[in-house]
Design a protein around this motif. Structure first.
Motif, mmCIF file in Angstrom:
data_model
loop_
_atom_site.group_PDB
_atom_site.id
_atom_site.type_symbol
_atom_site.label_atom_id
_atom_site.label_comp_id
_atom_site.label_asym_id
_atom_site.label_seq_id
_atom_site.Cartn_x
_atom_site.Cartn_y
_atom_site.Cartn_z
ATOM 1 N N ILE A 1 0.833 -1.204 0.000
ATOM 2 C CA ILE A 1 0.000 0.000 0.000
ATOM 3 C C ILE A 1 0.869 1.256 0.000
ATOM 4 C CG2 ILE A 1 -1.577 1.360 1.418
ATOM 5 C CD1 ILE A 1 -2.942 -0.875 -0.093
ATOM 6 N N ALA A 2 1.939 1.248 0.779
ATOM 7 C CA ALA A 2 2.846 2.401 0.837
ATOM 8 C C ALA A 2 3.484 2.645 -0.522
ATOM 9 C CB ALA A 2 3.925 2.174 1.896
ATOM 10 N N ARG A 3 3.916 1.577 -1.193
ATOM 11 C CA ARG A 3 4.547 1.733 -2.505
ATOM 12 C C ARG A 3 3.571 2.261 -3.541
ATOM 13 N NH1 ARG A 3 5.822 -3.377 -4.011
ATOM 14 N NH2 ARG A 3 5.482 -4.360 -1.990
ATOM 15 N N VAL A 4 2.369 1.721 -3.555
ATOM 16 C CA VAL A 4 1.371 2.192 -4.520
ATOM 17 C C VAL A 4 1.079 3.675 -4.297
ATOM 18 C CG1 VAL A 4 -1.042 1.989 -5.242
ATOM 19 C CG2 VAL A 4 0.317 -0.074 -4.865
ATOM 20 N N PHE A 5 0.919 4.075 -3.040
ATOM 21 C CA PHE A 5 0.631 5.480 -2.731
ATOM 22 C C PHE A 5 1.786 6.386 -3.131
ATOM 23 C CE2 PHE A 5 1.100 9.000 0.315
ATOM 24 C CZ PHE A 5 -0.063 9.710 0.013
ATOM 25 N N LEU A 6 3.017 6.033 -2.702
ATOM 26 C CA LEU A 6 4.185 6.865 -2.980
ATOM 27 C C LEU A 6 4.426 6.991 -4.484
ATOM 28 C CD1 LEU A 6 6.534 5.460 -0.200
ATOM 29 C CD2 LEU A 6 5.704 7.818 -0.334
ATOM 30 N N LEU A 7 4.279 5.904 -5.207
ATOM 31 C CA LEU A 7 4.531 5.929 -6.644
ATOM 32 C C LEU A 7 3.433 6.688 -7.391
ATOM 33 C CD1 LEU A 7 5.813 2.269 -7.002
ATOM 34 C CD2 LEU A 7 7.163 4.349 -7.347
ATOM 35 N N ALA A 8 2.201 6.590 -6.914
ATOM 36 C CA ALA A 8 1.122 7.369 -7.529
ATOM 37 C C ALA A 8 1.361 8.862 -7.335
ATOM 38 C CB ALA A 8 -0.223 6.955 -6.937
ATOM 39 N N VAL A 9 1.786 9.236 -6.123
ATOM 40 C CA VAL A 9 2.111 10.648 -5.855
ATOM 41 C C VAL A 9 3.280 11.086 -6.725
ATOM 42 C CG1 VAL A 9 2.952 12.262 -4.111
ATOM 43 C CG2 VAL A 9 1.193 10.587 -3.512
ATOM 44 N N LEU A 10 4.278 10.222 -6.888
ATOM 45 C CA LEU A 10 5.438 10.551 -7.715
ATOM 46 C C LEU A 10 5.029 10.747 -9.169
ATOM 47 C CD1 LEU A 10 8.392 10.952 -8.304
ATOM 48 C CD2 LEU A 10 8.721 8.469 -8.200
ATOM 49 N N ALA A 11 4.167 9.897 -9.683
ATOM 50 C CA ALA A 11 3.709 10.037 -11.067
ATOM 51 C C ALA A 11 2.995 11.371 -11.269
ATOM 52 C CB ALA A 11 2.788 8.875 -11.438
ATOM 53 N N ILE A 12 2.152 11.753 -10.309
ATOM 54 C CA ILE A 12 1.436 13.028 -10.395
ATOM 55 C C ILE A 12 2.419 14.196 -10.294
ATOM 56 C CG2 ILE A 12 -0.257 14.506 -9.235
ATOM 57 C CD1 ILE A 12 -1.690 11.894 -8.378
ATOM 58 N N ALA A 13 3.375 14.081 -9.357
ATOM 59 C CA ALA A 13 4.360 15.157 -9.166
ATOM 60 C C ALA A 13 5.229 15.328 -10.402
ATOM 61 C CB ALA A 13 5.230 14.853 -7.950
ATOM 62 N N ALA A 14 5.579 14.213 -11.060
ATOM 63 C CA ALA A 14 6.412 14.302 -12.261
ATOM 64 C C ALA A 14 5.693 15.027 -13.386
ATOM 65 C CB ALA A 14 6.817 12.903 -12.714
ATOM 66 N N ILE A 15 4.367 14.905 -13.426
ATOM 67 C CA ILE A 15 3.581 15.541 -14.493
ATOM 68 C C ILE A 15 3.315 17.005 -14.175
ATOM 69 C CG2 ILE A 15 1.357 15.530 -15.678
ATOM 70 C CD1 ILE A 15 1.310 12.480 -15.236
ATOM 71 N N TYR A 16 2.903 17.282 -12.942
ATOM 72 C CA TYR A 16 2.448 18.632 -12.597
ATOM 73 C C TYR A 16 3.503 19.466 -11.857
ATOM 74 C CZ TYR A 16 -2.119 16.903 -13.957
ATOM 75 O OH TYR A 16 -3.175 16.366 -14.671
ATOM 76 N N ALA A 17 4.578 18.827 -11.391
ATOM 77 C CA ALA A 17 5.663 19.573 -10.731
ATOM 78 C C ALA A 17 6.987 18.991 -11.220
ATOM 79 C CB ALA A 17 5.537 19.467 -9.214
ATOM 80 N N SER A 18 7.217 19.082 -12.513
ATOM 81 C CA SER A 18 8.371 18.434 -13.135
ATOM 82 C C SER A 18 9.703 18.995 -12.648
ATOM 83 C CB SER A 18 8.279 18.570 -14.654
ATOM 84 O OG SER A 18 8.229 19.944 -15.033
ATOM 85 N N ALA A 19 9.708 20.230 -12.134
ATOM 86 C CA ALA A 19 10.958 20.843 -11.671
ATOM 87 C C ALA A 19 11.323 20.433 -10.240
ATOM 88 C CB ALA A 19 10.857 22.362 -11.756
ATOM 89 N N ALA A 20 10.415 19.783 -9.540
ATOM 90 C CA ALA A 20 10.664 19.413 -8.136
ATOM 91 C C ALA A 20 11.441 18.099 -8.075
ATOM 92 C CB ALA A 20 9.342 19.298 -7.383
ATOM 93 N N ARG A 21 12.697 18.135 -8.529
ATOM 94 C CA ARG A 21 13.477 16.904 -8.650
ATOM 95 C C ARG A 21 13.832 16.299 -7.299
ATOM 96 N NH1 ARG A 21 14.326 16.058 -14.017
ATOM 97 N NH2 ARG A 21 14.304 13.932 -13.234
ATOM 98 N N LEU A 22 14.055 17.137 -6.287
ATOM 99 C CA LEU A 22 14.355 16.607 -4.962
ATOM 100 C C LEU A 22 13.157 15.832 -4.413
ATOM 101 C CD1 LEU A 22 16.201 16.305 -2.536
ATOM 102 C CD2 LEU A 22 15.383 18.527 -1.697
#
Length: 291
Positions: A94-115
């Protein structure tokens, strides 16, 4: 054979894809621009994160089915709640699915937030320490085992990510030779730390799993034979790394075209060996030590 393919075979395959995806994702974000010139596009980050979330969800479903003996009728709400909330594998999934889903969204909508991308990827990778043998360890030994496993995973991710980035750089004609030499020399320095971390944490993990006294019996088991295969593949990777560092890189400046071709082949073979190591890791997670 068919029963194995439907049961353990599926578990091994999903474990392999999850590990390879998360190692590559964390490794690319960790090493891009730090060791190898160039960057990883937000599209690649989002794609790998989404694939990792899907594989993790599928792995969670497979684990739930295995815990019920494959009887779907037993998977009622209470059983699902128990698997997801009260087991280490369920919480990790569950933790992995949540973290990776957030990462996918962040990569699309906050592409500059590399950290942020890097921290999410490492957190998802670290959650793997609560699966398999590390997740089953208890008490203070369990804590040491999981912390060691997290460091082991991060070191492996750095190696795999750098290999992928180097292979991309070596296949591109526009990368200046001086940048390749600088990247390969940085990797030679960082690689020594990576190898040291992998060896030390590997020893700690083996001690936590089997203990020192059980090593003779472990060597004769299926787990021990698979572990020996993993170590042999690791040794072969070290051989290619030594070839690159001591033979090919010094020749790169004097004979760039021929040496680049040799480096490309060497790094590609090292990457194949790294993927083979991940396959061995996937197998080890389904085998009981000493069995």
């Amino acid at each position: 054979m068919l029963e194995w393919a439907a049961g353990e075979g599926m578990a091994v395959a999903l474990r392999f894809f999850v590990y390879l995806d998360l190692l590559l994702l964390a490794g690319l974000l960790l090493c891009a621009r730090r060791i190898v010139p160039g960057d990883v596009s937000a599209r690649w980050v989002a794609g790998l994160a989404l694939a990792g979330a899907i594989f993790s969800a599928a792995q969670l479903v497979t684990t739930a089915l295995a815990m019920t003996g494959g009887d779907v009728a037993v998977l009622d709400a209470e059983m699902l709640r128990f698997i997801v909330i009260e087991t280490a594998a369920g919480l990790s999934g569950i933790a992995r699915v949540f973290l990776l889903a957030v990462l996918a969204i962040a990569a699309i909508y906050a592409s500059a937030a590399r950290l942020l991308h890097l921290l999410l990827a490492i957190a998802a990778l670290a959650a793997l320490a609560w699966t398999g043998h590390a997740g089953a360890s208890e008490g203070s030994i369990g804590t040491i085992h999981r912390m060691s496993d997290i460091l082991h995973l991060i070191a492996a991710a750095a190696w795999l990510g750098t290999l992928a980035l180097l292979l991309r750089a070596l296949t591109r004609s526009g990368v200046p030779t001086i940048e390749l030499i600088a990247a390969l020399r940085r990797f030679a320095t960082v690689g020594s730390l990576i190898v040291g971390a992998l060896i030390v944490t590997g020893i700690v993990n083996l001690w936590a799993i089997a203990g020192i006294d059980a090593l003779p019996e472990l060597a004769a088991s299926a787990y021990g034979r698979t572990l020996m295969l993993k170590l042999a593949l690791f040794a072969a990777m070290l051989g290619f790394a030594a070839l690159n560092r001591w033979r090919l890189v010094p020749r790169l400046k004097s004979a760039p075209q021929a040496t680049t071709c040799g480096l490309r082949t060497s790094v590609a073979l090292e990457a194949v060996l790294a993927i083979s190591v991940v396959i061995a890791v996937a197998l080890l997670g389904t085998l009981a030590p000493g069995a």
